[in-house]
Structures are given as structure tokens and as C-alpha cells.
Design a protein around this motif. Structure first.
Motif, mmCIF file in Angstrom:
data_model
loop_
_atom_site.group_PDB
_atom_site.id
_atom_site.type_symbol
_atom_site.label_atom_id
_atom_site.label_comp_id
_atom_site.label_asym_id
_atom_site.label_seq_id
_atom_site.Cartn_x
_atom_site.Cartn_y
_atom_site.Cartn_z
ATOM 1 N N VAL A 70 5.956 -3.164 1.078
ATOM 2 C CA VAL A 70 5.456 -4.745 1.542
ATOM 3 C C VAL A 70 6.151 -5.463 -0.087
ATOM 4 O O VAL A 70 6.325 -6.796 0.690
ATOM 5 N N ARG A 80 4.516 -9.749 7.046
ATOM 6 C CA ARG A 80 4.165 -8.054 7.082
ATOM 7 C C ARG A 80 3.767 -7.489 8.320
ATOM 8 O O ARG A 80 3.578 -7.423 9.214
ATOM 9 N N VAL A 85 0.056 -1.825 4.811
ATOM 10 C CA VAL A 85 -0.589 -1.989 3.457
ATOM 11 C C VAL A 85 0.339 -1.796 2.080
ATOM 12 O O VAL A 85 1.096 -1.696 2.218
ATOM 13 N N GLU A 86 -0.732 -2.274 0.579
ATOM 14 C CA GLU A 86 0.226 -1.790 -0.346
ATOM 15 C C GLU A 86 -0.466 -0.566 -0.401
ATOM 16 O O GLU A 86 -2.242 -0.585 -0.375
#
Length: 321
Positions: A70, A80, A85-86
Motif C-alpha cells: 500500500v 491501490r 489493503v494494509e
């Protein structure tokens, strides 16, 4: 090693892999997940990496794999990719900043540590490295289309990985990329070595050769339905927590490959890598199930992150034009 370096894989969830002789996808020009594992490697976690540097590392050879996190896309003001996602926090981890949520992960594979070290020096050049480790695998054999390895705790793993036609849906996305969950896990190897072998088998849920505790062969399926109370395979064993094999309950969809690293006193462990097309159906599903597993006291996660790993011929789609 049996002193803190060979581990679990789905190893962690933790213990799977894909490979074989003729029947396995061994296509170096396409994706690292389709490549036959090598015994030696180096892994580097980088930050503040330019798209030009990423492209140069990617183009240096098929032995190099690049994962983009990310932070990379945010730094270059690039949207992104879908699904990236993180990595969320998970119970029990104590993350070190230099090993966590890197912008880029670079993996270099080879046949000998010396050759890989020289390649890594050339590939990484002047990159800003948060953490770098020489890593290795103890490859055991190819079995039923899967490359098996022995982990730091002395157990053969890799039997549960998807192969052949399963790879596309479980591991690769429509554009040939894959999502990667990476974890850096320290192992309490001395405590593990001090345990009775029978206790170790009940913690893992398999015998050291990979066969099941109920006598089923390693490539077969255990009869968990016939052992509802966990008398044979404990309910809190690693394999049973990660994949209880209950009708109607999905199995985690991912391909797991681990590396053993030695970072010095009290810092030997495993770099766990899981390739998948969907985090929620793969790593996150298994990781959330593992809460309360008997293996937890022997593991300490100190780093990790989520990444997208493009197909070798499609990196440009993930870089600014």
C-alpha cells in the motif's frame, strides 16, 4: 535446523506449497507462485522506492520477484489495486517497524547462498533497505504435484497446497497477479526442542513425516468427523484450527511457501509467505481461526505486510505511466 530455523508454513496457517515434475506449473517467465522453489534466497523489505527502481529490479531476471505494498502506491499517487489493503493487526504480534508494512518486498532465489548474496547485492544496489535476510529452505521431495519441505520444528509441510487447475482461482487473479501475505515470525526453538515428540505431534496435528495422527497418509484426508472431541487430533492443534474440515466450512485458499532465516541471538525464525487471490478467503481466514492454537506459545510475529505480486509480463500495469 532444529534450533529455531525450520518452521511451519502453511507453516503458519502455515504450511503449504506447489510444485512437481511434469504436472506442475513451472513457468519461470510468468509468476513466482508457478515457479519451482529454490533452496537458497534473500528477502529485502524496502521503503521509498521509485517506480524506475522497481522496474529495474523486476527486469533483472526471473530469479527476482517483486511485491508492492500500500505504501508504494500511496507514495507515487497511484490508485491501490483492487483487493490490496494494509495488513490488519492480529493478536499476539509485536511488530518491528523496519519489518512491517514495507513499500516493496524483493525476493531473490538461487541454488547456493553465495550466488544469491552476490545477485542480491547487484539487484538491490542503493535501495533503502529496512530489513534484509539470507533465507533457505530444506526441500524434501516432490509429491503429488507439490514441493515438500521440512520446517524448523522438524515437520514436513506443503501437502495442503493447491496444484494445477486449482492455482488459477485460489492463487492467481484475472491479470495473472497474486496477493501476498508475508509474516516474519521468531520461533521459540529451544522451548520446542525441550518438548516431548508426542506432544509436538499433537500440537501440529501431524507426524514429522507429514502423515496424519489417525494413520492417514500425508497426501490423504484425516477423519476429523470420526474424532469430534479431538482425542486423536486435538481441537487446538495447528492443522485442525487452520482447516477443521467441517462440512460447509470453507478451507483457506492459498499457496504457502516459507523461508528459514537466522538473524542472530534470539532472532531465528521463518519468513512465511502465502500467495492468494483474496486475503479474506486465504490468509486472513486461516489466521483468524488460529487464535488459541496450541502452537501459539512457540511463535512471535515481529513483522509482515500485504502486497500485490504482478505477473512478470504485467508489472507495467501497476506502475505510473
Amino acid at each position: 535446523m532444529t534450533s529455531r530455523r525450520q518452521v511451519l508454513l502453511g507453516a503458519l496457517g502455515l504450511a503449504l506449497t506447489a510444485c512437481s515434475t511434469e504436472t506442475v506449473a513451472d513457468v519461470p517467465g510468468r509468476h513466482v507462485a508457478l515457479r519451482r522453489p529454490k533452496p537458497a534466497g534473500q528477502i529485502a523489505l524496502l521503503n521509498d522506492v521509485s517506480p524506475e527502481a522497481v522496474r529495474k529490479m523486476h527486469q533483472s531476471g526471473d530469479d527476482v520477484a517483486i511485491g508492492l505494498g500500500v505504501g508504494f502506491f500511496d507514495a507515487v499517487a497511484q490508485p491501490r489495486p483492487a483487493g490490496l489493503v494494509e495488513m490488519p493487526p492480529f493478536p499476539g504480534e509485536v511488530l518491528r517497524p523496519e519489518r512491517s508494512n514495507a513499500h516493496v518486498v524483493v525476493q531473490i532465489e538461487g541454488d547456493t547462498p553465495e550466488a544469491v548474496a552476490a545477485r542480491a547485492d547487484a539487484v538491490l544496489g542503493g535501495a533503502r533497505i529496512g530489513w534484509r535476510a539470507a533465507v533457505r529452505r530444506e526441500i524434501v521431495a516432490d509429491q503429488a504435484g507439490k514441493s515438500l519441505q521440512r520446517n524448523s520444528f522438524g515437520f514436513v509441510e506443503g501437502q495442503g497446497n493447491p496444484v494445477h487447475e486449482q492455482l488459477a482461482g485460489a492463487v492467481l487473479r484475472a491479470d495473472g497477479s497474486s496477493l501476498l501475505a508475508l509474516r516474519v515470525i521468531q520461533l521459540a526453538q529451544d522451548a520446542w526442542n525441550a518438548d516431548d515428540p508426542v506432544k509436538q505431534q499433537r500440537i501440529i496435528g501431524r507426524k514429522p513425516d507429514g502423515s496424519w495422527l489417525d494413520g492417514s497418509p500425508s497426501a490423504g484426508e484425516p477423519s476429523f468427523a470420526g474424532d469430534p472431541d479431538g482425542a486423536v487430533t486435538p481441537l487446538d492443534s495447528h492443522v485442525r484450527k487452520a482447516n477443521p474440515r467441517t462440512p460447509g466450512v470453507p478451507s483457506p485458499r492459498m499457496l504457502r511457501r516459507s523461508w528459514i532465516y537466522q538473524g542472530g541471538p534470539a532472532d531465528d525464525g521463518v519468513v512465511f509467505m502465502a500467495f492468494q487471490s483474496d486475503f479474506e478467503a486465504g490468509f486472513a481466514l486461516a489466521q483468524n481461526r488460529l487464535r488459541g492454537e496450541a502452537l501459539a506459545p512457540y511463535l512471535l510475529t515481529v513483522g509482515g505486510g500485504y502486497f500485490v505480486v504482478p505477473a512478470r509480463d504485467n508489472l507495467g500495469a501497476y506502475l505510473p505511466s
